[in-house]
Design an enzyme around this catalytic site. Structure first.
Site, PDB file in Angstrom:
ATOM      1  N   HIS A   1       0.684  -1.195   0.005  1.00 32.04           N
ATOM      2  CA  HIS A   1       0.008  -0.027  -0.037  1.00 32.04           C
ATOM      3  C   HIS A   1       0.802   1.336   0.098  1.00 32.04           C
ATOM      4  O   HIS A   1       0.332   2.297  -0.177  1.00 32.04           O
ATOM      5  CB  HIS A   1      -0.755   0.006   1.175  1.00 32.04           C
ATOM      6  CG  HIS A   1      -1.990  -0.969   1.222  1.00 32.04           C
ATOM      7  ND1 HIS A   1      -3.362  -0.696   0.817  1.00 32.04           N
ATOM      8  CD2 HIS A   1      -1.902  -2.383   1.439  1.00 32.04           C
ATOM      9  CE1 HIS A   1      -3.898  -1.815   0.789  1.00 32.04           C
ATOM     10  NE2 HIS A   1      -3.247  -2.968   1.218  1.00 32.04           N
TER      11      HIS A   1
ATOM     12  N   ASP B   1       3.723   9.775  -0.539  1.00 33.03           N
ATOM     13  CA  ASP B   1       2.601   8.893  -0.132  1.00 33.03           C
ATOM     14  C   ASP B   1       2.399   7.833  -1.020  1.00 33.03           C
ATOM     15  O   ASP B   1       2.230   8.257  -2.237  1.00 33.03           O
ATOM     16  CB  ASP B   1       1.454   9.702  -0.099  1.00 33.03           C
ATOM     17  CG  ASP B   1       0.234   9.421   0.990  1.00 33.03           C
ATOM     18  OD1 ASP B   1       0.176   8.154   1.286  1.00 33.03           O
ATOM     19  OD2 ASP B   1      -0.350  10.078   1.675  1.00 33.03           O
TER      20      ASP B   1
END
Ligand code: ADP
Ligand code: F6P
Length: 472
Positions: A163, A370
């Site tokens: 992720h 991110d």
């Protein structure tokens, strides 16, 4: 004896949190967040089992059923929480995989705990999975599970999804246990990443570090083909649509706006994490007052910061820094009745978050790095009214999909960030609508259900995973 589960998800955390009910008794409630809403429907459809940790140390629980899912808790001792979760996962891998924005800690005891806890997850998966079942392992906390599990159960079809970002060769090279991590991942049939660049980093590393043969994004390892592919994760658009349609949520959005006076509302929603660029955005906002571009009462910044990993030193340092910064900016530029920043160190439910998204004129998402950033996509999914502007860091995975509609920024460039905040604040409704429409098209078409389906159909496609290694 039970035949075992045909579909198994292995993640560091279970998809439920323990809460205290109105009657004072402890209960479980589904955890918020993209991962759970993505996988929970597939779990129910396939009657799967979710293996994970409850979040509390030293808790031994029997498997139980909740919210239509079979949950299989894995215990972690207080020392393992310290060394495996807070240590190797969040003080070593997390900063290393996020461009080393904080210095990673390399500690052998942490590594040993990581190996031990990964083995426990692998053994549990080996026990609960039916013959030839699908096992889907999640995220950086469990990168050794694929190879450990394959050793125990070569019959399984194993997928892994990361992720967070996967770093370039030059950074990954620092890791003392770099070979072990790569070999761990190569136990999977399919290794999924958020972006194609991350998949390319992985393949390049397999070649440089392990001398593995590869063709495009297929790596040949141990007489198997390991596919590396990008599957950008997304949000549950249906759930957000339902929340936006609720009258209480609309009323709450109006109430938030009324409480903030006539000010233009800027909003940040993040875990309190040093990768999120919170200090950079607040600095830029504060300087707009210093430069006279904004006056108290004209604009207000609402920064929601969920407490996260609070025992890890870098997170404690960040919290102190932000609290001082907010105090300084409010002290300098606020007036009675007009603080310029509202800082809330708390977690909120989905309805309250949706109301905040609806109340915000400018959503400010400025991570230094991110993997995706679901907050950016949630904001877009909620703005059916085509109002509002998204300021978005170039260093998010979401930037690859939303760059045409977002006001793009490099959060390291404070002057650039100030200029972009002003552009977003001054955008006319027609420009807001044009940008929002383009972002919404992308998010609506590529929602989280599509993400889960595309990963699983690639994992299940038999002909390719059984392919013979081709000569390079
Ligand atoms: P990360 O996975 O690094 O935390 P993302 O932006 O991808 O970052 O995902 C964060 C998720 O957590 C989003 O679904 C967001 O709505 C949720 N979230 C963030 N802040 C809060 C908060 N204060 N309260 C509740 N949920 C939050
Ligand atoms: O995506 C990053 C991630 O670490 C997930 O694995 C996790 O669900 C989420 O952020 C929250 O982190 P934590 O479990 O450390 O609170």
């Amino acid at each position: 004896m039970s035949r075992g589960s045909e579909f198994v998800v292995v993640a560091n955390r279970l998809p439920v949190d323990r809460i205290v009910g109105a009657d004072g008794a402890p209960r479980w409630r589904r955890s918020p967040g993209g991962l759970v809403s993505a996988i929970a429907p597939v779990m129910r459809r396939r009657k799967g089992t979710w293996i994970g940790w409850t979040g509390a140390p030293d808790e031994e629980l029997e498997p139980f059923e909740e919210d239509g899912m079979s949950l299989h808790p894995i215990a972690q001792s207080a020392r393992e929480v310290e060394l495996y979760y807070e240590g190797f996962s969040n003080a070593t891998l997390w900063p290393l995989y996020h461009d080393v924005v904080a210095p990673p800690v390399y500690d052998r005891a942490m590594w040993d705990a990581y190996v031990g806890v990964n083995r426990r997850f692998a053994e549990a998966a080996a026990k609960v999975a039916a013959k030839e079942a699908i096992v889907w392992v999640q995220d950086y906390q469990l990168q050794l599970v694929p190879s450990m599990l394959r050793e125990l159960r070569p019959d399984l079809r194993i997928g892994f999804f990361l992720h967070i970002p996967f770093p370039p060769v030059e950074l990954f090279w620092q890791l003392p246990w770099r070979r072990r991590i790569l070999e761990g991942l190569l136990g999977a049939d399919l290794v999924g990443f958020q972006l194609p660049g991350a998949a390319a980093n992985f393949v390049r590393l397999c070649r440089r570090l392990l001398d593995a043969r590869y063709v495009k994004q297929d790596v040949f390892w141990d007489d198997r083909v390991v596919r590396a592919r990008a599957f950008p994760i997304s949000v549950d658009v249906g759930e957000l649509n339902d929340l936006v349609a609720r009258q209480d949520v609309q009323e709450r959005a109006q109430e938030i706006r009324a409480d903030l006076g006539d000010a233009t509302v800027l909003l940040g929603v993040d875990r309190l994490d040093y990768t999120k660029g919170i200090t950079q955005r607040l600095q830029a906002f504060g300087e707009l007052f210093e430069d006279g571009h904004l006056k108290p009462g004209q604009a207000v910044f609402v920064q929601i910061a969920t407490p996260s990993r609070e025992r890890v030193e870098q997170y404690q340092l960040l919290r102190e820094e932000i609290e001082q910064q907010v105090g300084r900016i409010n002290g300098e530029y606020g007036e009675i009745g007009f603080p310029v920043i509202h800082y809330l160190h708390s977690s909120y439910d989905r309805a309250e978050l949706t109301a905040l998204y609806l109340a915000a004129d400018v959503m400010v998402v400025t991570p230094l790095r991110d993997g995706m950033n679901l907050v950016a996509k949630e904001y877009v999914a909620c703005r059916k009214d085509l109002r509002g502007a998204l300021v978005l860091s170039e260093f998010t995975g979401a930037a690859a999909e939303l760059r045409r509609g977002g006001f793009m920024v490099n959060p390291y460039d404070i002057d650039g960030l100030k200029g972009t905040l002003r552009d977003a604040l001054n955008a006319e409704p027609a420009e807001q609508a044009r940008r929002m429409r383009s972002m919404r098209r992308r998010v609506i078409e590529h929602d989280v259900d599509r993400w889960a389906q595309s990963f699983l159909s690639e994992l299940e496609s038999p002909e390719r995973s059984r392919a013979e290694p081709a000569p390079v």
